[in-house]
Write an enzyme that holds these catalytic residues in place. Structure first.
Site, mmCIF file in Angstrom:
data_model
loop_
_atom_site.group_PDB
_atom_site.id
_atom_site.type_symbol
_atom_site.label_atom_id
_atom_site.label_comp_id
_atom_site.label_asym_id
_atom_site.label_seq_id
_atom_site.Cartn_x
_atom_site.Cartn_y
_atom_site.Cartn_z
ATOM 1 N N LYS A 1 -28.626 -41.670 15.800
ATOM 2 C CA LYS A 1 -29.590 -40.770 16.440
ATOM 3 C C LYS A 1 -30.866 -40.665 15.636
ATOM 4 O O LYS A 1 -31.944 -40.507 16.203
ATOM 5 C CB LYS A 1 -28.985 -39.376 16.650
ATOM 6 N N LYS B 1 -21.646 -48.383 26.586
ATOM 7 C CA LYS B 1 -21.080 -47.278 27.356
ATOM 8 C C LYS B 1 -22.077 -46.763 28.402
ATOM 9 O O LYS B 1 -23.273 -46.737 28.135
ATOM 10 C CB LYS B 1 -20.759 -46.165 26.346
ATOM 11 N N LYS C 1 -26.201 -41.369 30.213
ATOM 12 C CA LYS C 1 -27.260 -40.745 31.002
ATOM 13 C C LYS C 1 -28.622 -40.959 30.349
ATOM 14 O O LYS C 1 -29.646 -40.764 30.981
ATOM 15 C CB LYS C 1 -26.973 -39.254 31.177
#
Ligand code: TRP
Length: 333
Positions: A116, A198, A201
């Site tokens: 991140k 994966k 969203k």
């Protein structure tokens, strides 16, 4: 015979953006199924969401919609406790305490933090770094026995266990040390455009994911564009990531086995197969979308529901927090 206490399950999902078919088949569908067998506590982890900057109006809307959508998916507020994390202040309080029992080095090793911070290089805030302490607080406040988490959260659960054991050893048994819960029928749904990653969203390419509230046309279009291979055979096999993923989705929503699916599409092309997967998903989501529309139109009901959830959660959480504060030696107020 005395009835055995049910085991406690805790899990949470962030209300960031739209919830996808991947979230549903990979996690939420299992949550729904666990509600009879376990004492379930489910949360919308909105405190975690602000580790990435949010637009206030959208953030508020996303949280309410996510709450309504989870109800529509079958989270039952009579059977389970279902609340919004920021409504129970004990989460932020215990997270601070646990920060002081977690080493800088441990947090630095978290792969999610590394990923991140690479992705949001302009906002590597302390919250992103301390994210696992908040997640540990979520779990430990409820003395959870089991925590269903995906592969990407396993390292955080391991850290939670270590911190719980450390605290218990330093004082006296305070926290239940949680185990991971591997669902009987695990589903890892991949991107329709890049089936090696994966379904997410936050995928820039909206064709990669199916949002739970996508309309039937959009769902059909996305499945028709899904990446497959040049083999032209519906078969579950290594190297056929795109087809395997579509078969996995079809299996989840129809309950069919891989062998049944192979037989069903024997001698037929990918066009037919993709249409069938799309239609099955549309039918599976239809009642969920209908229930969502009803819930989201009834703000008073939603409010009553999440307030009640927070009150029930807080009773449990505050009990744990009080024990922790006392053991550490804070002067009672
Ligand atoms: N970090 C989890 C995710 O992004 C969400 C989460 C927050 C969670 N607290 C939790 C999951 C506690 C399980 C238990 O997916």
């Amino acid at each position: 015979m005395e009835e055995q206490r049910k085991q406690v399950i805790f899990s949470a999902i962030q209300p960031s953006g739209t919830i996808t078919l991947g979230n549903y088949l990979g996690a939420l569908k299992n949550w729904v199924a666990l509600q009879d067998e376990y004492d379930c506590i489910f949360s919308l982890a909105d405190l975690h969401t602000i580790t990435v900057r949010q637009d206030p109006a959208k953030f508020r809307k996303n949280a309410l919609e996510a709450y309504a959508l989870l109800l529509a998916c079958g989270i039952d507020p009579q059977k389970s406790i279902f609340f919004i994390q920021s409504h129970v202040s004990a989460h932020a309080e215990l997270a601070w305490v646990l920060n002081c029992y977690t080493q800088f080095g441990e947090l630095s090793r978290m792969t999610q933090f590394k990923d991140k911070s690479a992705k949001h290089a302009d906002n590597i805030n302390a919250g992103l770094f301390a994210y696992p302490s908040l997640m540990a607080a979520d779990i430990l406040l409820y003395q959870a026995d089991l925590v269903p988490v995906g592969a990407d959260q396993k390292q955080h659960l391991e850290l939670t266990r270590n911190v719980a054991e450390r605290f218990n050893a330093a004082y006296s048994p305070t926290f239940t040390v949680p185990d991971g819960y591997i669902p009987k029928q695990g589903a890892r749904i991949m991107s329709l455009q890049d089936p090696t990653s994966k379904m997410s969203k936050s995928d820039e390419n909206a064709n990669g994911f199916i949002a739970m509230l996508d309309s039937p046309d959009v769902i059909m279009r996305k499945f028709k564009r899904a990446v497959t291979d040049s083999d032209a055979c519906v078969r579950y096999a290594e190297g056929k990531d795109g087809v395997n993923n579509l078969m996995g989705i079809y299996a989840c929503v129809t309950g069919k086995t891989m062998e049944e699916i192979e037989r069903e599409f024997e001698g037929r092309g990918y066009g037919d197969f993709k249409t069938a997967v799309g239609e099955a998903v549309v039918e599976h989501l239809r009642p969920i979308q209908e229930r969502f529309s009803q819930y989201i139109a009834d703000k008073a009901y939603l409010e009553a529901c999440y307030r009640d959830g927070a009150a029930r959660a807080a009773r449990i959480a505050n009990r744990t927090l009080a024990k922790v504060m006392k053991k550490i030696g804070f002067l009672p107020g």
